[in-house]
Design a protein around this motif. Structure first.
Motif, PDB file in Angstrom:
ATOM      1  N   ASP A 105       0.841  -1.191   0.000  1.00 45.75           N
ATOM      2  CA  ASP A 105       0.000   0.000   0.000  1.00 45.75           C
ATOM      3  C   ASP A 105       0.884   1.252   0.000  1.00 45.75           C
ATOM      4  O   ASP A 105       1.858   1.338   0.761  1.00 45.75           O
ATOM      5  CB  ASP A 105      -0.900  -0.005   1.233  1.00 45.75           C
ATOM      6  CG  ASP A 105      -2.066   0.950   1.091  1.00 45.75           C
ATOM      7  OD1 ASP A 105      -3.196   0.479   0.952  1.00 45.75           O
ATOM      8  OD2 ASP A 105      -1.843   2.179   1.105  1.00 45.75           O
ATOM      9  N   GLN A 106       0.558   2.204  -0.855  1.00 44.96           N
ATOM     10  CA  GLN A 106       1.320   3.451  -0.925  1.00 44.96           C
ATOM     11  C   GLN A 106       0.435   4.673  -0.679  1.00 44.96           C
ATOM     12  O   GLN A 106       0.802   5.786  -1.022  1.00 44.96           O
ATOM     13  CB  GLN A 106       2.006   3.575  -2.291  1.00 44.96           C
ATOM     14  CG  GLN A 106       3.017   2.479  -2.563  1.00 44.96           C
ATOM     15  CD  GLN A 106       3.697   2.634  -3.908  1.00 44.96           C
ATOM     16  OE1 GLN A 106       3.586   3.671  -4.576  1.00 44.96           O
ATOM     17  NE2 GLN A 106       4.411   1.599  -4.327  1.00 44.96           N
ATOM     18  N   SER A 118      -0.262   3.865   4.436  1.00 41.81           N
ATOM     19  CA  SER A 118       1.194   3.713   4.538  1.00 41.81           C
ATOM     20  C   SER A 118       1.807   4.871   5.316  1.00 41.81           C
ATOM     21  O   SER A 118       2.769   4.679   6.073  1.00 41.81           O
ATOM     22  CB  SER A 118       1.821   3.609   3.145  1.00 41.81           C
ATOM     23  OG  SER A 118       1.626   4.798   2.397  1.00 41.81           O
ATOM     24  N   ASN A 151       3.532  -1.213   6.964  1.00 42.18           N
ATOM     25  CA  ASN A 151       2.836  -2.227   6.170  1.00 42.18           C
ATOM     26  C   ASN A 151       3.839  -3.124   5.438  1.00 42.18           C
ATOM     27  O   ASN A 151       3.541  -4.263   5.113  1.00 42.18           O
ATOM     28  CB  ASN A 151       1.888  -1.570   5.169  1.00 42.18           C
ATOM     29  CG  ASN A 151       2.529  -0.422   4.409  1.00 42.18           C
ATOM     30  OD1 ASN A 151       2.798   0.624   5.000  1.00 42.18           O
ATOM     31  ND2 ASN A 151       2.774  -0.598   3.121  1.00 42.18           N
ATOM     32  N   ASN A 201      -2.680  -4.037  -1.254  1.00 39.54           N
ATOM     33  CA  ASN A 201      -3.071  -2.832  -0.517  1.00 39.54           C
ATOM     34  C   ASN A 201      -4.110  -3.226   0.539  1.00 39.54           C
ATOM     35  O   ASN A 201      -4.532  -4.387   0.625  1.00 39.54           O
ATOM     36  CB  ASN A 201      -3.638  -1.769  -1.466  1.00 39.54           C
ATOM     37  CG  ASN A 201      -4.691  -2.344  -2.408  1.00 39.54           C
ATOM     38  OD1 ASN A 201      -5.656  -2.981  -1.971  1.00 39.54           O
ATOM     39  ND2 ASN A 201      -4.503  -2.130  -3.705  1.00 39.54           N
ATOM     40  N   TYR A 202      -4.520  -2.228   1.329  1.00 40.98           N
ATOM     41  CA  TYR A 202      -5.496  -2.501   2.383  1.00 40.98           C
ATOM     42  C   TYR A 202      -6.915  -2.677   1.846  1.00 40.98           C
ATOM     43  O   TYR A 202      -7.747  -3.290   2.510  1.00 40.98           O
ATOM     44  CB  TYR A 202      -5.443  -1.393   3.438  1.00 40.98           C
ATOM     45  CG  TYR A 202      -4.238  -1.533   4.340  1.00 40.98           C
ATOM     46  CD1 TYR A 202      -4.232  -2.449   5.388  1.00 40.98           C
ATOM     47  CD2 TYR A 202      -3.095  -0.763   4.128  1.00 40.98           C
ATOM     48  CE1 TYR A 202      -3.127  -2.592   6.205  1.00 40.98           C
ATOM     49  CE2 TYR A 202      -1.985  -0.901   4.933  1.00 40.98           C
ATOM     50  CZ  TYR A 202      -2.006  -1.820   5.977  1.00 40.98           C
ATOM     51  OH  TYR A 202      -0.893  -1.979   6.777  1.00 40.98           O
ATOM     52  N   ARG A 203      -7.188  -2.160   0.662  1.00 37.56           N
ATOM     53  CA  ARG A 203      -8.502  -2.405   0.051  1.00 37.56           C
ATOM     54  C   ARG A 203      -8.716  -3.897  -0.186  1.00 37.56           C
ATOM     55  O   ARG A 203      -9.801  -4.435   0.045  1.00 37.56           O
ATOM     56  CB  ARG A 203      -8.643  -1.636  -1.265  1.00 37.56           C
ATOM     57  CG  ARG A 203      -8.826  -0.154  -1.131  1.00 37.56           C
ATOM     58  CD  ARG A 203      -9.265   0.474  -2.447  1.00 37.56           C
ATOM     59  NE  ARG A 203      -8.351   0.143  -3.536  1.00 37.56           N
ATOM     60  CZ  ARG A 203      -7.218   0.790  -3.791  1.00 37.56           C
ATOM     61  NH1 ARG A 203      -6.864   1.818  -3.029  1.00 37.56           N
ATOM     62  NH2 ARG A 203      -6.451   0.440  -4.805  1.00 37.56           N
TER      63      ARG A 203
END
Length: 316
Positions: free
Chosen positions: A219-220, A224, A231, A269-271
């Motif tokens: 994740d950026q 993050s 992360n 990513n967190y999604r």
């Protein structure tokens, strides 16, 4: 007393920004609605927790007592910084990752501990292993567990007493000087703790290969920054002395190597994590590697090391 590296100004800048932002929000000179105050305080409290993690790993100054002093203000209320520091150092240097009773940051239970819980508590613990459940229930479940295990450790009680006194002063000051109701700030602190559990939700998993126990989340975005690039947790565990702002470049230059080392325990990513586990349990509550458990159902954590070498490289 100097900075560890000239680029540590970034950590100092964030510290100043967090404390200034926190001060403005609790003082509230522009008369924000109470609900908006709480919503804005939550990520600031979470970011302060991330800065505590950064400072205990030896940033931004060469002087560790100074680093500790920078983040000891208990704006997150619930856990004394020095006790968190002690547990986290053990997590890195003494514990076998994920093993309940040995790793102080493990969310798993031993079979004996699981059997000792009521049906209601088992339901809550199972819900706690979904991401939505962890955010809502994580502080409620995790804090009493931490307090019970920590209270028995040498010197812990005095640290907790001083912490509770400081928290009482903080809440009294916020109420009398800033007019902020105590219950409101307690809600913000709980939310900050809950938001932090988005990071800790799956950063470690039980696996027969110890190298596959630590996650990489590429994740950026906002998360993050909120988690100061933690992360990229497998990178942090491999090189705990590396500052938060250098982790992305270190990972990018060695992406294939890190993914191979942690056996591709990886999310984009967190999604993706939310879509997969918002309301679905990722892990069992009971530790699945029964053969890896200590012989006793409950193990008292060992004493912390007498010093912490911030330049020591860990292992995945």
């Amino acid at each position: 007393m100097g900075l560890r590296h000239p680029s540590e100004w970034r950590t100092l800048f964030l510290l100043v920004a967090v404390y200034l932002g926190w001060g403005l929000l609790v003082w509230n000179p522009v008369n924000l609605p109470l609900g908006l105050q709480v919503l804005l305080l939550i990520p600031l409290i979470t970011l302060h927790s991330s800065l505590q993690h950064e400072c205990l790993h030896g940033h931004p100054f060469n002087n560790q007592p100074l680093n500790d002093a920078l983040v000891s203000v208990p704006i997150g209320l619930f856990i004394p910084y020095l006790r968190f520091k002690r547990a986290h150092i053990r997590h890195h240097h003494q514990a076998e990752l994920t093993v309940p009773g040995d790793d102080p940051e493990s969310w798993y239970l031993t079979p004996n501990n699981w059997r000792g819980h009521s049906r209601l508590m088992k339901t809550l613990l199972t819900a706690n292993n979904t991401l939505a459940g962890r955010v809502v229930l994580g502080p409620f479940i995790g804090l009493p567990t931490f307090v019970r295990s920590d209270w028995t450790q040498p010197g812990a009680r005095w640290v907790w007493i001083k912490h509770l006194f400081a928290v009482a002063l903080l809440l009294t000051g916020l109420n009398l000087l800033a007019g902020l109701p105590v219950w409101t700030y307690l809600l913000a602190a709980y939310g900050g703790y809950g938001l932090l559990t988005v990071r800790t939700f799956l950063e470690h998993q039980a696996d027969k290969d110890p190298r596959a126990r630590t996650v990489l989340i590429e994740d950026q975005g906002w998360f993050s920054l909120l988690f100061l690039n933690n992360n990229l947790h497998a990178v942090h565990h491999a090189y705990p002395n590396v500052a938060w702002y250098d982790l992305p470049d270190l990972f990018a230059r060695n992406r294939g190597r890190f993914l191979a080392l942690n056996r591709h325990y990886h999310y984009p990513n967190y999604r993706a994590i939310w879509r997969s586990y918002a309301f679905r349990r990722k892990e069992p509550v009971v530790y699945p590697l029964v053969s890896g458990l200590p012989t006793q159902a409950t193990v008292t954590p060992a004493s912390p090391p007498t010093h912490f070498d911030a330049d020591r490289e860990g292992a995945l």
